[in-house]
Design an enzyme around this catalytic site. Structure first.
Site, mmCIF file in Angstrom:
data_model
loop_
_atom_site.group_PDB
_atom_site.id
_atom_site.type_symbol
_atom_site.label_atom_id
_atom_site.label_comp_id
_atom_site.label_asym_id
_atom_site.label_seq_id
_atom_site.Cartn_x
_atom_site.Cartn_y
_atom_site.Cartn_z
ATOM 1 N N LEU A 211 2.811 -5.297 -11.544
ATOM 2 C CA LEU A 211 3.184 -4.143 -12.355
ATOM 3 C C LEU A 211 4.666 -3.800 -12.269
ATOM 4 C CD1 LEU A 211 0.156 -1.828 -11.592
ATOM 5 C CD2 LEU A 211 0.502 -3.322 -13.543
ATOM 6 N N GLU A 212 5.317 -4.197 -11.176
ATOM 7 C CA GLU A 212 6.739 -3.869 -11.039
ATOM 8 C C GLU A 212 7.570 -4.532 -12.134
ATOM 9 O OE1 GLU A 212 7.545 -4.813 -6.968
ATOM 10 O OE2 GLU A 212 7.045 -2.795 -6.283
ATOM 11 N N PRO B 78 11.962 -13.030 -0.386
ATOM 12 C CA PRO B 78 10.827 -13.269 0.506
ATOM 13 C C PRO B 78 10.110 -11.965 0.843
ATOM 14 C CG PRO B 78 12.783 -14.427 1.271
ATOM 15 C CD PRO B 78 13.228 -13.481 0.191
ATOM 16 N N ARG B 79 8.802 -12.060 1.006
ATOM 17 C CA ARG B 79 7.990 -10.875 1.270
ATOM 18 C C ARG B 79 8.299 -10.254 2.632
ATOM 19 N NH1 ARG B 79 5.012 -6.977 -1.370
ATOM 20 N NH2 ARG B 79 3.290 -6.234 -0.091
ATOM 21 N N MET C 14 14.852 -4.891 1.863
ATOM 22 C CA MET C 14 13.569 -4.346 1.453
ATOM 23 C C MET C 14 13.771 -3.219 0.442
ATOM 24 S SD MET C 14 11.513 -6.208 3.207
ATOM 25 C CE MET C 14 9.963 -5.343 2.906
ATOM 26 N N GLY C 15 12.831 -3.097 -0.496
ATOM 27 C CA GLY C 15 12.831 -1.978 -1.424
ATOM 28 C C GLY C 15 13.877 -2.049 -2.520
ATOM 29 N N GLU C 16 14.415 -3.247 -2.815
ATOM 30 C CA GLU C 16 15.469 -3.358 -3.815
ATOM 31 C C GLU C 16 15.099 -4.279 -4.971
ATOM 32 O OE1 GLU C 16 19.373 -4.053 -2.375
ATOM 33 O OE2 GLU C 16 19.170 -2.726 -0.645
ATOM 34 N N GLU D 249 0.818 -1.208 0.000
ATOM 35 C CA GLU D 249 0.000 0.000 0.000
ATOM 36 C C GLU D 249 0.856 1.263 0.000
ATOM 37 O OE1 GLU D 249 -2.328 -3.401 1.402
ATOM 38 O OE2 GLU D 249 -0.396 -2.570 2.041
#
Length: 421
Positions: free
Chosen positions: A336-337, A267-268, A308-310, A59
Site C-alpha cells: 500500500l505504501e 533492506p528490511r 529506517m522510515g524513509e 505492525e
C-alpha cells in the site's frame, strides 16, 4: 495444556537469553534493554492506560493511524505501545516520541506478564495483527481488562502453526472481547482456530488508513530532480536475504538497455545494510548510500537506503516499486505504501501476509506478480519501456488504496463501545 506450555516457556528461557546475547552482538539495543523482556522497567506511575502491542515496523506502521485516533479521542488516557523488535522500537520513537510510553513486550512467562501488568495498569489491551500469547491473554481476562485483536490477520501457515496447540489457543481466544479482522478470509481462519464467531467483525485493513506524508510527493520530486528526471529509476523496498542478489542481477539487465538507470534498494533489517552495500560493490556497481551521500548522484548505479522510515519519498520518486519479502517465503510486505503514491507495484509469488490486498491490486491492474527471481529483470524492463502502462497502473493503485479506507473509524467505534461497557 497451559501448565505444559508454561513449563516449556520456562525451559526455553535460557536459550532465549542466549539468543538475546547473540543478537546483541549485531544490534546493541538487545543488550541495553533485555530486562524489559522480563517485565523489569521503571513504572511510569499512571493507571487506566490504553495499551497497543505492535510486533515490529510493519505492525507499528499499521497501528499509526489507530494510535493517533486514540490520542485524539482519549487525550487524558496514558498510551502504552509495546514492540518485540528494536526496529519496531525505533519506529515508535520516530512516530510518537515521548507522547507514548514504550517498552518491549515481556516474554509469555507468568511472573514477567504480572510484573508488566502491575506497571502499566492497562484499561484496554489492543493486539495488532497476530500475536496469541496464552499467559498474557489469561492475565487480561483475570484482571478484567478488555482485550482486542485489531487488523487481525491469520495466514494459512500461521493457522497450521497454531493447530498443534488448538485447545489452548481456543481457550486463549476465549479471553478476547473483539476481533477486528482484515478480511473475510482472516475471519474464517480465526473461527477455525476456535474464536467465537460473534466476537469477529470484518473491519478492513488499518494500513489503508495510514497517513500519506503530506510532503512525500514533494520530497520525491526533489529527489528526482537531484539525480536526473530523465533517468529510469526503480526501487526494491523491504528486501530480505535471498532477494537482494536477484534484484541486483535484474538491475544488470536494466543497465544493458539504459546505462544511466538507477536502482534504489532498501533492506528490511538494519543489520543487512552493509551486506547489501558490499554485495552491490562486489558486482561492480557504483554504489551510494543514504547515510554517506544523502541522495543519489549522476554516477551512482545503485543507492542503498540504509535508514529506517524513509521509504515513502523514494517510492514517490521511482518509476516502479518491487515490494520485498515476496520472492522468498516471508509473505510479502506492505504494497500500500507505493500504491498510495501512485507508483506501479511488482511482487513475487509469496504474498500471504497481504493476500487479499495484493490480489485486489493485481486484479484491478495496479500491481503485477513476478513468478520467480529470474523473471524480475524481464518485468522491470517491460514496465520501464511502457510509460502509458506505468501511468495506468499507478492511477489504479491509488484508486484501490483510496477506496478501501475507513477501517480506523470502524475499529474506534468498537473501542468506544468496549470502554463504555
Amino acid at each position: 495444556m497451559l501448565y505444559l506450555y508454561t513449563l516449556a516457556m520456562y525451559l526455553v528461557t535460557p536459550i532465549i537469553v542466549l539468543r538475546l546475547l547473540a543478537r546483541g552482538v549485531r544490534y546493541r539495543d538487545y543488550h541495553k534493554r533485555w530486562r524489559e523482556r522480563f517485565g523489569f522497567f521503571e513504572a511510569p506511575g499512571f493507571a487506566g492506560s490504553l495499551w497497543v502491542h505492535a510486533v515490529s515496523v510493519g505492525e507499528v506502521n499499521a497501528a499509526e493511524p489507530l494510535i493517533k485516533a486514540l490520542r485524539n479521542d482519549y487525550p487524558n488516557a496514558p498510551l502504552v505501545v509495546t514492540t518485540v523488535t528494536p526496529t519496531g522500537s525505533e519506529r515508535v520513537r520516530q512516530l510518537f516520541g515521548d507522547s507514548v510510553f514504550h517498552v518491549y513486550l515481556p516474554y509469555d512467562l507468568p511472573f514477567a506478564v504480572t510484573r508488566f501488568m502491575r506497571r502499566v495498569r492497562p484499561r484496554l489491551a489492543i493486539i495488532v495483527e497476530t500475536e496469541i500469547w496464552p499467559n498474557l491473554y489469561f492475565a487480561c481476562r483475570n484482571r478484567g481488562i478488555p482485550l482486542m485483536i485489531v487488523n487481525a490477520r491469520l495466514s494459512e501457515r500461521s493457522l497450521r502453526g497454531y493447530k498443534p496447540m488448538g485447545s489452548l489457543v481456543a481457550r486463549a481466544l476465549g479471553c478476547v472481547s473483539q476481533i477486528a479482522a482484515q478480511s473475510r478470509t482472516d475471519a474464517a481462519r480465526y473461527r477455525e482456530l476456535g474464536a467465537d464467531p460473534e466476537k469477529i467483525v470484518v473491519t478492513g485493513n488499518l494500513k489503508f488508513d495510514m497517513p500519506v506524508p503530506y510532503d512525500a510527493e514533494l520530497k520525491g520530486d526533489e529527489l528526482r530532480h537531484q539525480w536526473g528526471r530523465l533517468r529510469p529509476a526503480w526501487i526494491a523496498g523491504s528486501t530480505h536475504e535471498g532477494e537482494e542478489l536477484p534484484v541486483l542481477e535484474a538491475h544488470l539487465e536494466v543497465l544493458t538497455r539504459w546505462p544511466d538507470a538507477l536502482l534504489l534498494i532498501a533492506p528490511r533489517h538494519p543489520e543487512r545494510f552493509k551486506l547489501v552495500e558490499n554485495s552491490a560493490r562486489s558486482l561492480g556497481f557504483t554504489v551510494g548510500t543514504r547515510s554517506a551521500d544523502r541522495v543519489p548522484s549522476a554516477s551512482h548505479q545503485v543507492f542503498v537506503i540504509d535508514a529506517m522510515g524513509e521509504l515513502m519519498p523514494f517510492y514517490a520518486a521511482s518509476d516502479l516499486a518491487f515490494v520485498g519479502g515476496s520472492l522468498v517465503p516471508i509473505g510479502g510486505h506492505n504494497v500500500l505504501e507505493p500504491a498510495a503514491l501512485s507508483t506501479p507495484v511488482l511482487v513475487g509469488p509469496h504474498t500471504f501476509n497481504f493476500e487479499e490486498i495484493t490480489l485486489t491490486l493485481i486484479q484491478e491492474g495496479g500491481a503485477t506478480r513476478v513468478n520467480s527471481a529470474e523473471e524480475l529483470g524481464t518485468q522491470v524492463l517491460q514496465l520501464l519501456r511502457d510509460e502509458p502502462r506505468r501511468d495506468r497502473m499507478g492511477m489504479v493503485a491509488r484508486i484501490v488504496f483510496d477506496s478501501e479506507r475507513g477501517a480506523v473509524k470502524r475499529v474506534m467505534g468498537m473501542i468506544d463501545r468496549l470502554l463504555q461497557e
